[in-house]
Design an enzyme around this catalytic site. Structure first.
Site, PDB file in Angstrom:
ATOM      1  N   LYS A  12     100.730 -51.311  -0.754  1.00 29.77           N
ATOM      2  CA  LYS A  12     100.272 -52.024   0.439  1.00 29.77           C
ATOM      3  C   LYS A  12      98.910 -52.707   0.226  1.00 29.77           C
ATOM      4  O   LYS A  12      98.199 -52.410  -0.745  1.00 29.77           O
ATOM      5  CB  LYS A  12     100.202 -51.038   1.606  1.00 29.77           C
ATOM      6  CG  LYS A  12     101.568 -50.485   2.054  1.00 29.77           C
ATOM      7  CD  LYS A  12     101.408 -49.622   3.310  1.00 29.77           C
ATOM      8  CE  LYS A  12     102.723 -49.070   3.811  1.00 29.77           C
ATOM      9  NZ  LYS A  12     102.548 -48.312   5.074  1.00 29.77           N
ATOM     10  N   PHE A  60     102.372 -48.992  17.517  1.00 27.63           N
ATOM     11  CA  PHE A  60     101.621 -49.481  16.351  1.00 27.63           C
ATOM     12  C   PHE A  60     102.260 -50.698  15.663  1.00 27.63           C
ATOM     13  O   PHE A  60     101.752 -51.181  14.660  1.00 27.63           O
ATOM     14  CB  PHE A  60     101.416 -48.346  15.330  1.00 27.63           C
ATOM     15  CG  PHE A  60     102.693 -47.683  14.833  1.00 27.63           C
ATOM     16  CD1 PHE A  60     103.444 -48.250  13.808  1.00 27.63           C
ATOM     17  CD2 PHE A  60     103.138 -46.491  15.402  1.00 27.63           C
ATOM     18  CE1 PHE A  60     104.606 -47.647  13.346  1.00 27.63           C
ATOM     19  CE2 PHE A  60     104.318 -45.883  14.938  1.00 27.63           C
ATOM     20  CZ  PHE A  60     105.050 -46.466  13.913  1.00 27.63           C
ATOM     21  N   ARG A  88     109.849 -40.447  -1.827  1.00 27.87           N
ATOM     22  CA  ARG A  88     109.254 -39.940  -0.576  1.00 27.87           C
ATOM     23  C   ARG A  88     108.359 -38.732  -0.875  1.00 27.87           C
ATOM     24  O   ARG A  88     107.284 -38.580  -0.288  1.00 27.87           O
ATOM     25  CB  ARG A  88     110.348 -39.527   0.428  1.00 27.87           C
ATOM     26  CG  ARG A  88     111.223 -40.665   0.938  1.00 27.87           C
ATOM     27  CD  ARG A  88     110.537 -41.632   1.856  1.00 27.87           C
ATOM     28  NE  ARG A  88     109.952 -41.038   3.052  1.00 27.87           N
ATOM     29  CZ  ARG A  88     109.414 -41.744   4.049  1.00 27.87           C
ATOM     30  NH1 ARG A  88     109.384 -43.068   4.007  1.00 27.87           N
ATOM     31  NH2 ARG A  88     108.879 -41.150   5.080  1.00 27.87           N
ATOM     32  N   THR A  94     103.123 -39.417   5.967  1.00 32.44           N
ATOM     33  CA  THR A  94     102.664 -40.721   6.459  1.00 32.44           C
ATOM     34  C   THR A  94     101.145 -40.759   6.644  1.00 32.44           C
ATOM     35  O   THR A  94     100.487 -41.727   6.262  1.00 32.44           O
ATOM     36  CB  THR A  94     103.359 -41.034   7.811  1.00 32.44           C
ATOM     37  OG1 THR A  94     104.769 -40.911   7.637  1.00 32.44           O
ATOM     38  CG2 THR A  94     103.010 -42.424   8.300  1.00 32.44           C
ATOM     39  N   ARG A 105      99.668 -40.713  -1.247  1.00 31.45           N
ATOM     40  CA  ARG A 105      98.912 -40.967  -0.017  1.00 31.45           C
ATOM     41  C   ARG A 105      97.688 -40.067   0.082  1.00 31.45           C
ATOM     42  O   ARG A 105      96.657 -40.468   0.632  1.00 31.45           O
ATOM     43  CB  ARG A 105      99.838 -40.832   1.195  1.00 31.45           C
ATOM     44  CG  ARG A 105     100.736 -42.071   1.334  1.00 31.45           C
ATOM     45  CD  ARG A 105     101.852 -41.863   2.299  1.00 31.45           C
ATOM     46  NE  ARG A 105     102.484 -43.114   2.707  1.00 31.45           N
ATOM     47  CZ  ARG A 105     103.586 -43.188   3.427  1.00 31.45           C
ATOM     48  NH1 ARG A 105     104.176 -42.076   3.830  1.00 31.45           N
ATOM     49  NH2 ARG A 105     104.097 -44.355   3.765  1.00 31.45           N
ATOM     50  N   ASN A 115      97.819 -46.488   4.369  1.00 26.51           N
ATOM     51  CA  ASN A 115      98.261 -45.332   3.579  1.00 26.51           C
ATOM     52  C   ASN A 115      98.840 -45.716   2.218  1.00 26.51           C
ATOM     53  O   ASN A 115      99.589 -44.972   1.613  1.00 26.51           O
ATOM     54  CB  ASN A 115      99.206 -44.448   4.396  1.00 26.51           C
ATOM     55  CG  ASN A 115     100.444 -45.193   4.861  1.00 26.51           C
ATOM     56  OD1 ASN A 115     100.657 -46.346   4.495  1.00 26.51           O
ATOM     57  ND2 ASN A 115     101.274 -44.533   5.652  1.00 26.51           N
ATOM     58  N   HIS A 118     104.531 -47.791   0.705  1.00 26.25           N
ATOM     59  CA  HIS A 118     105.748 -47.667   1.516  1.00 26.25           C
ATOM     60  C   HIS A 118     106.868 -47.184   0.606  1.00 26.25           C
ATOM     61  O   HIS A 118     106.899 -47.545  -0.571  1.00 26.25           O
ATOM     62  CB  HIS A 118     106.146 -49.027   2.099  1.00 26.25           C
ATOM     63  CG  HIS A 118     107.544 -49.043   2.662  1.00 26.25           C
ATOM     64  ND1 HIS A 118     107.815 -48.632   3.946  1.00 26.25           N
ATOM     65  CD2 HIS A 118     108.739 -49.370   2.095  1.00 26.25           C
ATOM     66  CE1 HIS A 118     109.143 -48.720   4.144  1.00 26.25           C
ATOM     67  NE2 HIS A 118     109.708 -49.167   3.037  1.00 26.25           N
TER      68      HIS A 118
HETATM   69  O1  CDP Z   1     105.884 -45.018   5.999  1.00 28.19           O
HETATM   70  P1  CDP Z   1     106.586 -43.830   6.598  1.00 28.19           P
HETATM   71  O2  CDP Z   1     108.080 -43.919   6.479  1.00 28.19           O
HETATM   72  O3  CDP Z   1     106.032 -42.529   6.081  1.00 28.19           O
HETATM   73  O4  CDP Z   1     106.223 -43.812   8.156  1.00 28.19           O
HETATM   74  P2  CDP Z   1     106.912 -44.570   9.412  1.00 28.19           P
HETATM   75  O5  CDP Z   1     106.953 -43.610  10.527  1.00 28.19           O
HETATM   76  O6  CDP Z   1     108.191 -45.217   8.988  1.00 28.19           O
HETATM   77  O7  CDP Z   1     105.854 -45.687   9.782  1.00 28.19           O
HETATM   78  C1  CDP Z   1     105.750 -46.892   9.049  1.00 28.19           C
HETATM   79  C2  CDP Z   1     104.295 -47.193   8.812  1.00 28.19           C
HETATM   80  O8  CDP Z   1     103.674 -47.453  10.071  1.00 28.19           O
HETATM   81  C3  CDP Z   1     103.477 -46.052   8.219  1.00 28.19           C
HETATM   82  O9  CDP Z   1     103.560 -45.986   6.806  1.00 28.19           O
HETATM   83  C4  CDP Z   1     102.082 -46.406   8.677  1.00 28.19           C
HETATM   84  O10 CDP Z   1     101.498 -47.371   7.817  1.00 28.19           O
HETATM   85  C5  CDP Z   1     102.307 -47.066  10.025  1.00 28.19           C
HETATM   86  N1  CDP Z   1     102.022 -46.130  11.151  1.00 28.19           N
HETATM   87  C6  CDP Z   1     100.866 -46.312  11.880  1.00 28.19           C
HETATM   88  O11 CDP Z   1     100.091 -47.218  11.598  1.00 28.19           O
HETATM   89  N2  CDP Z   1     100.578 -45.461  12.925  1.00 28.19           N
HETATM   90  C7  CDP Z   1     101.422 -44.475  13.246  1.00 28.19           C
HETATM   91  N3  CDP Z   1     101.118 -43.646  14.256  1.00 28.19           N
HETATM   92  C8  CDP Z   1     102.597 -44.271  12.504  1.00 28.19           C
HETATM   93  C9  CDP Z   1     102.874 -45.123  11.461  1.00 28.19           C
HETATM   94 MG    MG Z   2     109.422 -45.276   7.312  1.00 34.09          MG
END
Ligand code: CDP
Ligand code: MG
Length: 136
Positions: A12, A60, A88, A94, A105, A115, A118
């Site tokens: 990212k 978000f 993962r 996350t 991360r 973070n 992805h």
């Molecule tokens: O990336 P991951 O699958 O772990 O998490 P996600 O729940 O699919 O969320 C996608 C992305 O949104 C995350 O990697 C974060 O960068 C962002 N995010 C955020 O900014 N604030 C949150 N409360 C949750 C996610």
């Molecule tokens: Mg995700």
């Protein structure tokens, strides 16, 4: 029984900006991932909105799409046994605060939004996401 899969990883903007791409790519290789394809791109906010459409209703979403389009990213097609799940695991939770020691991360993430990486969360989504970036 081998179960070779491919998954999409994105390095990212926060990580590319800090020039961490070579280090992160080495982490994938150390864990047995082969980098099948990669490219550095700078996507528009509209493209980010398409990519993150599953999060459309989340509070978000707008900031997330602004962020992913805020600077260059590296998209990678990664291959290994159980690539989706293994990536993962390597990424960690996350929120970097919750990520385990040794995960990407934990090592590189700055905050829940910045973070650093992805990774696709299922085999079906890996196919969709790889198509999105590599078969257009
Ligand atoms: O990336 P991951 O699958 O772990 O998490 P996600 O729940 O699919 O969320 C996608 C992305 O949104 C995350 O990697 C974060 O960068 C962002 N995010 C955020 O900014 N604030 C949150 N409360 C949750 C996610
Ligand atoms: Mg995700």
């Amino acid at each position: 029984m081998s179960n070779i899969e491919r998954t999409l990883s994105i390095i990212k903007p926060d990580a590319v900006q800090r020039n961490l791409q070579d280090q992160i790519k080495q982490e994938f290789k150390n864990k047995g991932f082969e980098i099948i394809e990669e490219k550095k791109i700078h996507i528009s906010k509209e493209e980010a909105e398409k990519f993150y459409k599953v999060h459309e209703t989340k509070p978000f979403y707008n900031d997330l799409c602004k962020y992913l389009s805020s600077g260059p990213i590296i998209v990678l097609s990664l291959q290994r046994e159980n690539a989706v799940m293994e990536n993962r695991k390597l990424m960690g939770a996350t929120n970097p605060i919750d990520a385990k020691e040794g995960t990407l991360r934990k090592k590189y993430g700055i905050s829940i939004d910045k973070n650093s990486v992805h990774g696709s969360d299922s085999i079906d989504n890996a196919k969709i996401e790889l198509d999105f970036f590599f078969n257009r």
